[in-house]
Design an enzyme around this catalytic site. Sequence first.
Site, PDB file in Angstrom:
ATOM      1  N   GLU A 221       0.757  -1.324  -0.086  1.00  0.00           N
ATOM      2  CA  GLU A 221       0.192  -0.065  -0.027  1.00  0.00           C
ATOM      3  C   GLU A 221       0.762   1.385   0.148  1.00  0.00           C
ATOM      4  O   GLU A 221       0.462   2.129  -0.580  1.00  0.00           O
ATOM      5  CB  GLU A 221      -0.937   0.058   1.316  1.00  0.00           C
ATOM      6  CG  GLU A 221      -2.073  -1.085   1.237  1.00  0.00           C
ATOM      7  CD  GLU A 221      -2.806  -0.844  -0.094  1.00  0.00           C
ATOM      8  OE1 GLU A 221      -3.353   0.348  -0.272  1.00  0.00           O
ATOM      9  OE2 GLU A 221      -3.507  -1.862  -0.419  1.00  0.00           O
TER      10      GLU A 221
ATOM     11  N   SER B 187     -41.167 -43.129  27.858  1.00  0.00           N
ATOM     12  CA  SER B 187     -40.641 -43.720  28.941  1.00  0.00           C
ATOM     13  C   SER B 187     -39.725 -42.912  29.878  1.00  0.00           C
ATOM     14  O   SER B 187     -39.408 -43.180  31.015  1.00  0.00           O
ATOM     15  CB  SER B 187     -40.111 -45.291  28.594  1.00  0.00           C
ATOM     16  OG  SER B 187     -41.410 -45.808  28.145  1.00  0.00           O
TER      17      SER B 187
END
Length: 786
Positions: A86, A460
């Site tokens: 950059e 159950s």
Amino acid sequence: MRWVFYPLAALIALVILGTATIAAVSAFAWPNLPSLDVLTDYRPKIPLRVYTSDGYLLGEFGEERRVVVTMDEVPAILKQAILAAEDERFYEHPGIDVIGIARAALANVVSGGRGQGASTITMQVARNFFLTREKTFNRKLYEILLALRIERSLSKDQIFELYINQIYLGQRSYGFSAAARAYFDKPLKDITIAEAAMLAGLPKAPSAYNPIANQRRAILRQHYVLRRMVEAGFIDEKTFETARAEPLVLANGRSATSPLRGDFVAEMARQLAVEQFGDQAYDSGIRVITTVTRDEQQAAYKAVRQGVMDYDRRHGYRGPESFVDLGGVKASDEERLDELLSDVTDYDELLAAIVLEATPKSVRVYRHGEVLTITGTGLTFAAPMLNERAPQARRVRRGAIVRIRDLGEKGWEIAQLPDVEAALVAIDSNTGAVRALIGGFDFNRSKFNHVTQALRQPGSSFKPFIYSAALERGFSPSSVEDDAPLFFPAGITGSKDWEPKNYDGKYDGPMTLREGLARSKNMISIRLLRSITPEYAQDYITRFGFDAAQHPPYLTMALGAGMVTPWQMATGYAVFANGGYRIEPYVVKEMIDGQGHVVAKVDPPVAGDSAPRVIDPRNAWLMTSMMQDVIRRGTATRALTLKRGELAGKTGTTNDYVDAWFAGFHPDLVAVSWMGHDQPRNLGRGETGGSAALPMWVNFMRTALKGLPEKFQPHPDGLLAVNTGSGREEYIYAENLPAEPIVIPAGVANLPPPSEAPDEALPQTRPAAGPAAPVVERVPTPIRRP
């Protein structure tokens, strides 16, 4: 010479005029530049983050992903990569780089407009904080002036730090630290040179160079940054070649490390944070610390995932998800193929692909730039739909959208998205702290949390609460009931005849309650509930945290016909595990604000201390003993693979195999697993709690209990050992000692344990007192409540 002098004079005049114009405009614009307070008092929007109790990130919420770091925390190699990509002369220029602009202009001419950019890091900071990205003369002028002002107000390192934390890098990531997590699932300090170059290449165009969306273009950009690092003298040629050859491993790619799957927990934490702080929770850096642990959360995710996939394979391949038109499309037409796949979501390891060619022995598929060939065992699951005789709408053929899964060294296989759901929750039985929670097969597919939101019949697995109530009415594990047929005529039930059955239609006569629970005998449970009355049982179960309204006082309650959530079941079973105390599950331990202050903290009731006692400790001990037999010789013997003697629990399967459950516990840890369809329907014959839900529980507990010694509940006072005549010592409440010795009929004990099957459907009406069924006499005792 006039033909040379006049044009040169005109050019000089234009330069002077342009310079004067720019100077005048700058003089006018300079006083109107925005204040730099936002830079000097930098307060970034930091998202809400949710962590495990041992410090691992579970999720984050907010428009921006951001992790603020100081310059000291940024690795040197990343700084160098950013400068090379950059602004190589960042530490030399005053905010604008005339040399860099000239070099970029020359590169643009040579490359046709695709060379280096001319914006410095300082100019990018100015643009990101104050300006738009529109390409106008005024915007560029303001950008230059702001860059000059910023350079006068802040040091180079301060500007660089702002840039590193503020720049947008795709995937909702702001700043390089957040991007390292998003792309590589790594902290910034751990990235490699190749990864640093990949990240440094993103600011130019995050969408174009996003390695997840455009891997090839991102790699080209990465190689450019590496070459610039060589030219700038940051790395040598050997390092360049090594970095360039390094394979790309992405956080959400198939070669990535497994991320921590805590989406349901994170969402629960998010809701609590927003309830506490409102919308401010999303951008003020709130941290929520949950109670789950990383290892147990991962174990729960894997257990549920494996359980669902195993179930799905047992029921066969259903065919492709859909079909697309590949007329005129070639394998090399990647853009068109990617477009056709764009609306199909991946779900963890189940990846979407388009079939290019299919035969019974080989299938070629396309997936985002790759053409894969699947053969051999990779086709086993889908083989029925590769046959030419398969229905056209379900056949794997060109244009089919299928799921593929990477099996590592075994290659790829054709898989499918399961259409069943599952859930698992584990809690500390003494405090209620949630240790792991998986609310469904895949959060991205369905955000419905089956742990907290799904009201289902427990079957159950609810029987222990009925048996517990019976112990308070004078029964004991050695009490005998008759496993014989029952019949209730329509006049008594109020609707239609009801003739409940055992799962296999067989009846074994008198047996102890211990045996009846271990073998999940329906007739025993119904007779037991009839003896203590459904009204008493309905009131009694509220001690465990159940809602009485969800459990009407009918005999159907004996078979788990009420409605519960896995969260409620874990709460209820914790009472047995901790010796009789009611605790409240919770998932958030504390909340910390952006300044590091603890603003909310949970102080839970603790079993044996501040939690209320809701059942007699003898009751909890006896019920645990009975449920240990469910594992040792009953319907949950698969849990014996854990080789632990203290584990207890109960399977549950509802009528017509609609819901499968297993609820079980160690004295310090309760876990509940469930499987079923969102729209209740048959899971398939044989898909009981023991075969569908229990394996998930076992796989989770294998990790959760690893390294822990066996631990048993202490023997409570007030129990008397009695000789039942069966060769096994039993216990009863001391005050319930019968006048005559307990004698269990020969042949009652030690019956062979069958596999569990579903409970019989029961009418949702209360059977009134009907014809008396045979019941073994017992000594009556008064009702006793703790």
